[in-house]
Design an enzyme around this catalytic site. Sequence first.
Site, PDB file in Angstrom:
ATOM      1  N   CYS A 249       0.831  -1.201   0.000  1.00 36.13           N
ATOM      2  CA  CYS A 249       0.000   0.000   0.000  1.00 36.13           C
ATOM      3  C   CYS A 249       0.869   1.256   0.000  1.00 36.13           C
ATOM      4  O   CYS A 249       1.379   1.663   1.055  1.00 36.13           O
ATOM      5  CB  CYS A 249      -0.943   0.000   1.200  1.00 36.13           C
ATOM      6  SG  CYS A 249      -2.071   1.398   1.245  1.00 36.13           S
TER       7      CYS A 249
ATOM      8  N   LYS B  57      33.514 -37.084  -3.487  1.00 37.52           N
ATOM      9  CA  LYS B  57      32.117 -36.646  -3.501  1.00 37.52           C
ATOM     10  C   LYS B  57      31.594 -36.667  -4.929  1.00 37.52           C
ATOM     11  O   LYS B  57      32.253 -36.210  -5.855  1.00 37.52           O
ATOM     12  CB  LYS B  57      31.972 -35.233  -2.918  1.00 37.52           C
ATOM     13  CG  LYS B  57      32.077 -35.176  -1.404  1.00 37.52           C
ATOM     14  CD  LYS B  57      31.711 -33.804  -0.878  1.00 37.52           C
ATOM     15  CE  LYS B  57      30.260 -33.475  -1.113  1.00 37.52           C
ATOM     16  NZ  LYS B  57      29.339 -34.329  -0.346  1.00 37.52           N
TER      17      LYS B  57
ATOM     18  N   GLN C  94       8.765 -21.080  -0.938  1.00 38.27           N
ATOM     19  CA  GLN C  94       9.242 -20.994   0.451  1.00 38.27           C
ATOM     20  C   GLN C  94       8.212 -20.366   1.387  1.00 38.27           C
ATOM     21  O   GLN C  94       8.282 -20.533   2.599  1.00 38.27           O
ATOM     22  CB  GLN C  94      10.541 -20.174   0.496  1.00 38.27           C
ATOM     23  CG  GLN C  94      11.692 -20.823  -0.219  1.00 38.27           C
ATOM     24  CD  GLN C  94      12.801 -19.839  -0.561  1.00 38.27           C
ATOM     25  OE1 GLN C  94      13.702 -19.617   0.235  1.00 38.27           O
ATOM     26  NE2 GLN C  94      12.735 -19.242  -1.745  1.00 38.27           N
TER      27      GLN C  94
ATOM     28  N   ASP D  27      12.300 -14.442   6.650  1.00 37.25           N
ATOM     29  CA  ASP D  27      13.731 -14.135   6.666  1.00 37.25           C
ATOM     30  C   ASP D  27      14.313 -14.122   8.077  1.00 37.25           C
ATOM     31  O   ASP D  27      15.544 -14.125   8.232  1.00 37.25           O
ATOM     32  CB  ASP D  27      13.990 -12.765   6.024  1.00 37.25           C
ATOM     33  CG  ASP D  27      13.808 -12.784   4.518  1.00 37.25           C
ATOM     34  OD1 ASP D  27      14.020 -13.854   3.920  1.00 37.25           O
ATOM     35  OD2 ASP D  27      13.453 -11.744   3.950  1.00 37.25           O
TER      36      ASP D  27
ATOM     37  N   ARG E  80      38.072 -35.882  -2.872  1.00 42.79           N
ATOM     38  CA  ARG E  80      37.785 -36.781  -1.743  1.00 42.79           C
ATOM     39  C   ARG E  80      36.781 -37.855  -2.122  1.00 42.79           C
ATOM     40  O   ARG E  80      36.486 -38.744  -1.323  1.00 42.79           O
ATOM     41  CB  ARG E  80      37.231 -36.000  -0.555  1.00 42.79           C
ATOM     42  CG  ARG E  80      38.178 -34.995   0.063  1.00 42.79           C
ATOM     43  CD  ARG E  80      37.706 -34.608   1.471  1.00 42.79           C
ATOM     44  NE  ARG E  80      36.294 -34.249   1.509  1.00 42.79           N
ATOM     45  CZ  ARG E  80      35.823 -33.015   1.365  1.00 42.79           C
ATOM     46  NH1 ARG E  80      36.666 -32.019   1.123  1.00 42.79           N
ATOM     47  NH2 ARG E  80      34.532 -32.781   1.434  1.00 42.79           N
TER      48      ARG E  80
ATOM     49  N   GLY F 153       8.575  -3.677   7.059  1.00 42.79           N
ATOM     50  CA  GLY F 153       7.774  -2.585   6.518  1.00 42.79           C
ATOM     51  C   GLY F 153       6.427  -2.461   7.193  1.00 42.79           C
ATOM     52  O   GLY F 153       5.968  -1.355   7.493  1.00 42.79           O
TER      53      GLY F 153
END
Length: 319
Positions: free
Chosen positions: A73, A214, A252, A128, A212, A104
């Site tokens: 708004c 991976k 999310q 967050d 290694r 906000g």
Amino acid sequence: MKRIAVMTSGGDAPGMNAAIRAVVRYGVSKGLEVYGIMRGYAGLLEDDMKVLNFSDVGGIMERGGTILRTARCQEFKVDKGRQEAYKILKDHEIKGLIVIGGDGSLNGAALVAAESDIKVIGLPGSIDNDISETDMCIGVDTCLNTVVENIQKLKDTASSHERAFIVETMGRDCGYIALISGLTTGAEAILIPEVKVDYQALGDKLLAGRKRGKINSIVVVAEGAASAYTVARHLENRTGYETRVTILGHIQRGGSPSVADRLLASRMGSAAVQAFIDGQSNVMIGIQGNNIVSVDLNRALQKKKELDLSLYDLANTLS
């Protein structure tokens, strides 16, 4: 005070409905009339609100999003718009306003308290987890569970194809989502706004992992740290590995809230109403340790919440 209102504003967060439910049912049980304002400050300026009772909020706790909906708004940012909003609240004889939202939205609530005689309580709702004076915000736990679930699925594909996956999470100014999800999924690297990206070191780390043995690499990057596509390009140039980018985006924000978010929102919502009953205003309800607390709203907004970078160091050590 006999009449209060509740709104959700800004970005939605899982658990907002549980907070609305708590505000309404706790308020009604204490003899208050509770109005629900639709679409945040935008709905307030359009006088779009209604009285909510026990049955109106039945069955909403397990739902994601917000039944009151939300909107941005611009009109509320100017004095004329805010004065009109205060008049509408006074016309309805609403003495207290509960605002559920992020930075906000809570700044808007602080303006209401400063410019009118309407009492205001803020509830931190932000995936967050970037609001100070509270350990956790409504929606964070559900968001993290969603991100972790999706990263785990990507790891299966990454292992099958022996690729590096770059996963971009939300977090324009705060890297909390990327940090915690990366740490708890064993990501090879985590990129956050709080730490400058070192692409040479990142490439070296992935190469060392391959040596290694991976067969997959997961890099979690907060949107405020870098673009996932930029990260992918740097890694391909430096390592020669094939990469794939996944941007989780607004997934999310969605989903049924976790037990932790339902509990937190219920505790915060009822505490907000009790704060009004106790005569408080211009405060934010937060959680510190396992205690629900009432803190000065302006202090919470003015103080920057610092990310615990010891967790970043831990993630680097364990990866």
